[in-house]
Design an enzyme around this catalytic site. Sequence first.
Site, mmCIF file in Angstrom:
data_model
loop_
_atom_site.group_PDB
_atom_site.id
_atom_site.type_symbol
_atom_site.label_atom_id
_atom_site.label_comp_id
_atom_site.label_asym_id
_atom_site.label_seq_id
_atom_site.Cartn_x
_atom_site.Cartn_y
_atom_site.Cartn_z
ATOM 1 N N LYS A 350 -18.191 49.668 18.085
ATOM 2 C CA LYS A 350 -18.191 50.374 16.801
ATOM 3 C C LYS A 350 -17.789 51.836 16.962
ATOM 4 C CE LYS A 350 -20.881 47.155 14.118
ATOM 5 N NZ LYS A 350 -22.148 46.742 13.537
ATOM 6 N N ARG A 385 -25.065 41.082 19.297
ATOM 7 C CA ARG A 385 -23.818 40.535 18.752
ATOM 8 C C ARG A 385 -22.662 41.313 19.371
ATOM 9 N NH1 ARG A 385 -20.301 41.831 14.628
ATOM 10 N NH2 ARG A 385 -19.428 40.088 13.433
HETATM 11 N N1 LIG Z 1 -25.614 40.829 11.633
HETATM 12 C C1 LIG Z 1 -24.558 41.650 11.785
HETATM 13 N N2 LIG Z 1 -23.369 41.277 11.325
HETATM 14 C C2 LIG Z 1 -22.313 42.098 11.469
HETATM 15 C C3 LIG Z 1 -22.439 43.353 12.092
HETATM 16 C C4 LIG Z 1 -23.735 43.729 12.571
HETATM 17 O O1 LIG Z 1 -23.955 44.828 13.137
HETATM 18 N N3 LIG Z 1 -24.755 42.856 12.405
HETATM 19 N N4 LIG Z 1 -21.336 44.161 12.215
HETATM 20 C C5 LIG Z 1 -20.172 43.809 11.717
HETATM 21 C C6 LIG Z 1 -19.019 44.742 11.753
HETATM 22 O O2 LIG Z 1 -18.543 44.900 12.993
HETATM 23 C C7 LIG Z 1 -19.965 42.536 11.050
HETATM 24 N N5 LIG Z 1 -21.111 41.713 10.984
#
Ligand SMILES: Nc1nc2c(c(=O)[nH]1)N=C(CO)CN2
Length: 407
Positions: A350, A385
């Site tokens: 990010k 994730r």
């Molecule tokens: N649960 C969860 N889902 C996501 C996240 C996140 O930090 N947590 N970040 C995203 C964008 O990169 C897309 N989807």
Amino acid sequence: MYVTDQDRFINGACEVETELEPLGLLDELQAIENDMGRKKLIDKGPRNIDLDILLYGDEKVQNERLNVPHIGIPEREFVLRPLAELIPSKPLYASQPWKLVQDYLNDLTPGEPLSSITPLSSTLAPLTPLVPDRKTSVMGILNMTPDSFSDGGRNNLESLSNTVIELVRNGASIIDVGGQSTAPGRPEVSAEEEASRVVPAIELIRSIPETRHVAISVDTYRASVAEKAIASGADIINDVSAGALDADMLPTVGRLGKTICLMHMRGNPQTMTKLTSYPDGLVPTVAAELLSRVAAAEAAGIRRWRIILDPGIGFAKTGAQNLELLRSLEELRAWPGLQGLPWLVGTSRKSFIGKVTGVEEASQRVWGTAATVAAAIQGGADVIRVHDVREMSLVTTMSDAIWRARD
Ligand SMILES: Nc1nc2c(c(=O)[nH]1)N=C(CO)CN2
Ligand SMILES: Nc1ncnc2c1ncn2[C@@H]1O[C@H](COP(=O)(O)OP(=O)(O)OP(=O)(O)O)[C@@H](O)[C@H]1O
Ligand SMILES: [Mg+2]
């Protein structure tokens, strides 16, 4: 669980030897229930006796009268605990961490209140956020969007199949399939387009023997996409809006009985970058806003043990706020009303990492991501994730060795 407004009752599991076929055994059990005058007025409510078949050797049975293994096992500690006592040596799920759950259950003092177990799928060991030596689960990101910053579109089923096999070999136990980017300012696609991107990927993962046992999560805030995804075999709905962007989302997941990840954000992906004011303090506000989403989810019929929380790193947060949240995970986990719920943390590649490290190219932010994963695990994350599954699985294993020891 389910119907809590009823008297206490006793649960047990026993092992029997029988010459009856599974359906014959069910007939026999139901005859005993009838003989004992079973009356069942409320589904899952009070009744004087309930005899279920949990397992039948190693056999699988699937028909309209009978499902073996019993589909309720992964979410019912009142079933898991006596089963773990009865067959301590038999891993009930495909994956290794289940052994840990079993050991944990066996160590519990009889009579202790039920602890918390969050099922991820019917084949994968559940999350056990209160177990000190639990292993952190790695959720691998599978972007099916042509505009994704990580790895572009994937139209070719053969290369997609190689990609998912690789994700699993490298340590992912959950695959998060996304059909629309939620990064700030990305274009919205139609629900039909989004579903047409995720459904074939889900079907493919379910069809490959090596990946059949992983949990499939779908990154969507649309109820119609969630419903189609679940019909194709998805286990978890990962909703970055925690049900706020589509009024049908929470009731849909509640009705279908699946697990949901409720992420903290404000507004929508177009407006969120401006919504970063937290005058009452970042952690108390994120906690309070998540508490209200948990209440909404429960009111819509989603079971508490099927909820995963997420602080929403990068969503309606400044760079400094992202760092503060990462530093405060322990406090969030302990927040009154949120205790015992598992947490997912998504920091991978990010922009706050780019800002701190000066690495502009997202795919090159692996080292920075590694530090955030270690920090998240120190703070108690249950799931991380990530894009770089191989590297981050190693970081996770090492972080678990440091932070997830029993003493
Ligand atoms: N649960 C969860 N889902 C996501 C996240 C996140 O930090 N947590 N970040 C995203 C964008 O990169 C897309 N989807
Ligand atoms: N493994 C199983 N053991 C017992 N019943 C099963 C099983 N799989 C499916 N069933 C079906 O479930 C139906 C409902 O069962 P029952 O009325 O006992 O529900 P319940 O005990 O409240 O729910 P649950 O079985 O989820 O705890 C039965 O009529 C039976 O056909
Ligand atoms: Mg029953």
